[in-house]
Design an enzyme around this catalytic site. Structure first.
Site, PDB file in Angstrom:
ATOM      1  N   ARG A  85       0.814  -1.234   0.000  1.00  0.00           N
ATOM      2  CA  ARG A  85       0.000   0.000   0.000  1.00  0.00           C
ATOM      3  C   ARG A  85       0.842   1.276   0.000  1.00  0.00           C
ATOM      4  NH1 ARG A  85      -3.440  -3.052   3.531  1.00  0.00           N
ATOM      5  NH2 ARG A  85      -5.158  -3.866   2.274  1.00  0.00           N
TER       6      ARG A  85
ATOM      7  N   LYS B  48       4.100  11.765 -10.986  1.00  0.00           N
ATOM      8  CA  LYS B  48       3.279  10.977 -11.911  1.00  0.00           C
ATOM      9  C   LYS B  48       3.991   9.660 -12.169  1.00  0.00           C
ATOM     10  CE  LYS B  48       0.700  14.423 -14.546  1.00  0.00           C
ATOM     11  NZ  LYS B  48       0.492  15.045 -15.873  1.00  0.00           N
TER      12      LYS B  48
ATOM     13  N   GLU C 229      11.869  19.017 -23.875  1.00  0.00           N
ATOM     14  CA  GLU C 229      11.145  19.340 -22.636  1.00  0.00           C
ATOM     15  C   GLU C 229      11.734  20.579 -21.957  1.00  0.00           C
ATOM     16  OE1 GLU C 229       8.393  17.911 -21.589  1.00  0.00           O
ATOM     17  OE2 GLU C 229       8.353  15.850 -22.371  1.00  0.00           O
TER      18      GLU C 229
ATOM     19  N   LYS D  42       9.092  23.370 -12.776  1.00  0.00           N
ATOM     20  CA  LYS D  42       8.158  22.266 -12.585  1.00  0.00           C
ATOM     21  C   LYS D  42       7.778  22.140 -11.113  1.00  0.00           C
ATOM     22  CE  LYS D  42       6.737  17.685 -13.559  1.00  0.00           C
ATOM     23  NZ  LYS D  42       6.806  16.497 -14.387  1.00  0.00           N
TER      24      LYS D  42
ATOM     25  N   GLU E  82      -3.049  18.105 -11.103  1.00  0.00           N
ATOM     26  CA  GLU E  82      -3.442  18.633 -12.423  1.00  0.00           C
ATOM     27  C   GLU E  82      -4.918  19.003 -12.514  1.00  0.00           C
ATOM     28  OE1 GLU E  82      -1.246  16.819 -15.703  1.00  0.00           O
ATOM     29  OE2 GLU E  82      -2.947  17.211 -17.000  1.00  0.00           O
TER      30      GLU E  82
ATOM     31  N   ARG F 131      -1.100  22.724 -13.801  1.00  0.00           N
ATOM     32  CA  ARG F 131      -0.159  21.667 -14.203  1.00  0.00           C
ATOM     33  C   ARG F 131      -0.371  21.242 -15.657  1.00  0.00           C
ATOM     34  NH1 ARG F 131       2.160  16.521 -10.669  1.00  0.00           N
ATOM     35  NH2 ARG F 131       3.462  15.710 -12.348  1.00  0.00           N
TER      36      ARG F 131
ATOM     37  N   ASN G  39       1.777  20.239 -20.403  1.00  0.00           N
ATOM     38  CA  ASN G  39       1.450  19.440 -21.594  1.00  0.00           C
ATOM     39  C   ASN G  39       1.549  20.258 -22.879  1.00  0.00           C
ATOM     40  OD1 ASN G  39       0.901  17.120 -20.062  1.00  0.00           O
ATOM     41  ND2 ASN G  39      -1.131  17.902 -19.554  1.00  0.00           N
TER      42      ASN G  39
ATOM     43  N   HIS H 248       2.071  18.572 -26.222  1.00  0.00           N
ATOM     44  CA  HIS H 248       1.897  17.132 -26.022  1.00  0.00           C
ATOM     45  C   HIS H 248       0.701  16.539 -26.775  1.00  0.00           C
ATOM     46  CE1 HIS H 248       5.039  17.620 -23.115  1.00  0.00           C
ATOM     47  NE2 HIS H 248       5.001  16.353 -22.751  1.00  0.00           N
TER      48      HIS H 248
ATOM     49  N   HIS I  87       1.413  13.401 -28.893  1.00  0.00           N
ATOM     50  CA  HIS I  87       0.806  12.076 -28.678  1.00  0.00           C
ATOM     51  C   HIS I  87       0.211  11.545 -29.976  1.00  0.00           C
ATOM     52  CE1 HIS I  87       0.462  13.001 -24.105  1.00  0.00           C
ATOM     53  NE2 HIS I  87       1.638  12.526 -24.444  1.00  0.00           N
TER      54      HIS I  87
ATOM     55  N   HIS J 161       9.807  10.638 -27.779  1.00  0.00           N
ATOM     56  CA  HIS J 161       8.810  11.493 -27.124  1.00  0.00           C
ATOM     57  C   HIS J 161       9.230  12.969 -27.138  1.00  0.00           C
ATOM     58  CE1 HIS J 161       5.726  12.869 -24.379  1.00  0.00           C
ATOM     59  NE2 HIS J 161       6.661  13.372 -23.609  1.00  0.00           N
TER      60      HIS J 161
HETATM   61  N1  GLY Z   1       4.987  15.550 -17.522  1.00  0.00           N
HETATM   62  C1  GLY Z   1       3.931  16.361 -17.184  1.00  0.00           C
HETATM   63  C2  GLY Z   1       3.631  16.391 -15.730  1.00  0.00           C
HETATM   64  O1  GLY Z   1       4.398  15.881 -14.939  1.00  0.00           O
HETATM   65  O2  GLY Z   1       2.612  16.906 -15.333  1.00  0.00           O
END
Ligand code: GLY
Length: 372
Positions: A123, A145, A187, A229, A239, A243, A247, A250, A254, A268
């Site tokens: 957990r 993430k 990035e 960031k 997000e 946040r 993107n 992106h 994608h 990417h």
């Molecule tokens: N890579 C985008 C984020 O971490 O929100």
């Protein structure tokens, strides 16, 4: 060694990102204060392990920390249920307890997979990110993430699970191929484009020297990217709003990754760079920003010898309608509406659902025409 520290302020889940050249050799000393007992489990990418594992394990030995290692195949296909099961079962067989620390040692694939494994093991156990690619250092290792891919799309299975520490060794970037380094730079450029025009100007001046290997410039670029960031994550961890700016580029990326089969045709970060150029072009056509902005974006990417345009992607691509259909698969589709990150200028991005499909189609049609 110059050591930069960037805090990620998340209350009792706050942590630091340490950035420095040669940091791996002192990793044990930085990890030791986090441990309840002197034992860690490392999960690494096999290629990274070949190059750098002995440096990491020597530093753990020097700090009196026992360790075991599981190396996984390099590549996106490792972010899968079978490898998640392999990691979790291995950690259990290594008797990793609730209070222990797992180390994710590799690029974005390893960080995402191991972070997710740590989030579900017993957990939730703590983990340390030691990102070895530029993309992982400036983006995926920070912010919590984690996850794996599904047949339905990338990163669709996962959890928010923050690391307890991130150690970004700038010297390790010297072992990346030029292509991988520049993909990660996509990035880095994104941060300037979305929220810091001064940083983008700095990149215009220093990007080529940084790509050639200047470690002081690399450290500065990683530090400024991570600081941006960290600020965004601290304000909007899950997000709900700001946040999403991360993107930028992106949604286009994608669609292009899906169109190229998530293959070596397009990495990417390369897709992010092309996607940022397309996002600025779309913004200009919508009258949101001047035409000078997309011209500057493309000029910088070209100066960096990066993939910039759809003509830089080898092989066939779908037509504009096919690409728009792929964009509609994006995670950012909500109630059938796709949210875009558009820009009012360099350094000034915002989220909007108000993008006319006819304009989008004309941008993509013109971009595809350059491939003829
Ligand atoms: N890579 C985008 C984020 O971490 O929100």
């Amino acid at each position: 060694m110059t050591l930069a520290k960037v805090p990620v302020a998340l209350g009792d889940r706050s942590y630091e990102v340490l950035i420095g050249a040669g940091l791996l050799g002192g990793a044990g000393a930085h990890i030791a204060p986090l441990l309840k007992r002197p034992k860690v489990a490392i999960v690494s990418d096999a290629h990274v392990a070949d190059l750098h594992l002995t440096t990491l394990t020597a530093s753990l030995d020097a700090a009196g920390i026992s360790h075991s290692n599981l190396s996984l195949p390099q590549g996106e296909s490792t972010k899968s249920w079978p490898h998640l099961q392999e990691v979790v079962h291995w950690l259990l067989s290594e008797q990793i307890e609730r209070n222990d620390i797992v180390i994710a040692f590799g690029g974005g694939v390893i960080g995402d997979l191991v972070g997710f494994a740590a989030s579900i093991l017993r957990r939730g156990v703590r983990f340390v990110q030691i990102p070895t690619s530029l993309l992982a250092q400036v983006d995926s290792s920070v912010g919590g993430k984690t996850g794996i891919n599904a047949p339905h799309g990338k990163n669709l299975i996962g959890a928010f699970h923050q690391p307890s520490l991130v150690l970004a060794d700038i010297a390790v970037l010297g072992t990346l191929t030029a292509r991988d380094f520049l993909a990660g730079y996509g990035e880095v450029a994104k941060y300037g484009l979305l929220g810091d025009a001064g940083f983008f100007s700095w990149l215009e001046a220093n990007g080529p020297a940084l790509a050639s290997g200047d470690e002081a410039l690399r450290l500065e670029a990683v530090k400024r990217s991570v600081a941006m960031k960290a600020g965004i994550v601290a304000r909007d961890e899950t997000e709900q709003g700001e946040r999403a700016l991360l993107n930028l580029g992106h949604t286009f990326c994608h669609a292009l990754e899906a169109a190229t089969g998530y293959s070596g045709r397009l990495l990417h970060g390369e897709g992010v760079a092309i996607g940022c150029a397309l996002a600025f072009e779309t913004s200009a056509r919508l009258g949101l920003c001047s035409q000078e902005a997309p011209s500057r974006v493309r000029a910088h990417l070209k100066d960096m010898k990066m993939k910039t345009d759809l003509s830089d992607i080898a092989g066939d691509l779908p037509d504009a309608e096919g690409l728009i259909a792929l964009m509609m698969q994006d995670k950012k589709v909500s109630a059938g509406t796709l949210n875009f990150i558009m820009a009012r200028d360099i350094g000034s991005a915002f989220v909007t659902a108000d993008v006319d499909t006819a304009v989008l189609k004309s941008v993509l049609t013109d971009a595809l025409a350059t491939r003829a």
